[in-house]
Design a protein around this motif. Structure first.
Motif: not given
Length: 160
Positions: A8-11, A25-33
């Protein structure tokens, strides 16, 4: 533990975080960057399909995930009024306490009805103490009135 960019905020945030510490912003446990960490069973069944587009699933997942709701601070005005007026009924003069006690009782019961019991119960207890004070002062006033009437009767007997 590695640092990843928030979608979301790219930090930068920890890959172990459940939500971004900067924007929430919630970080999905299934996928990340960096890619999938684990594949749920339902997605694993689709993965064998040649038409399966994992990027489309990721897009849908990020579109439907919303940040967790922020907790609301609910001020129980009736409980606060009940508490304040109940306490005031103990220390204010008699004529003001007579008006404060009923309002404090009503606010206390409304507070309890709204399921905010603590302030309501405390306000009601203070109101009851205020009622006891009012009754005590009323008894003193009646006793003083009787004494004045007796004194007047005695003066009338002395001076016919």
């Amino acid at each position: 533990m590695a640092l990843i960019d928030c979608p979301e905020c790219k930090r930068q945030i920890s890959d172990m975080a459940s939500s971004c510490i900067h924007c929430g912003y919630p970080i999905d446990s299934v996928t990340t960057i960096s890619g999938p960490k684990e594949t749920p069973k339902s997605l694993g069944l689709l993965a064998g399909n040649p038409n399966f587009d994992s990027d489309a699933i990721d897009d849908v997942r990020h579109q439907t995930s919303q940040p967790p709701p922020k907790p609301e601070i609910i001020i129980n005005y009736f409980g606060v009024f009940s508490l304040g007026l109940g306490a005031a009924s103990i220390v204010v003069p008699y004529f003001a306490a007579v008006f404060f006690v009923p309002v404090a009782l009503i606010c206390g019961f409304v507070s309890i009805w709204q399921k905010k019991k603590l302030l309501g119960v405390i306000g009601i207890v203070l109101s009851i103490v205020g009622i006891v004070r009012i009754v005590d002062i009323s008894n003193e006033l009646h006793e003083a009135q009787r004494n004045v009437e007796k004194s007047i009767q005695q003066l009338k007997q002395i001076r016919p």
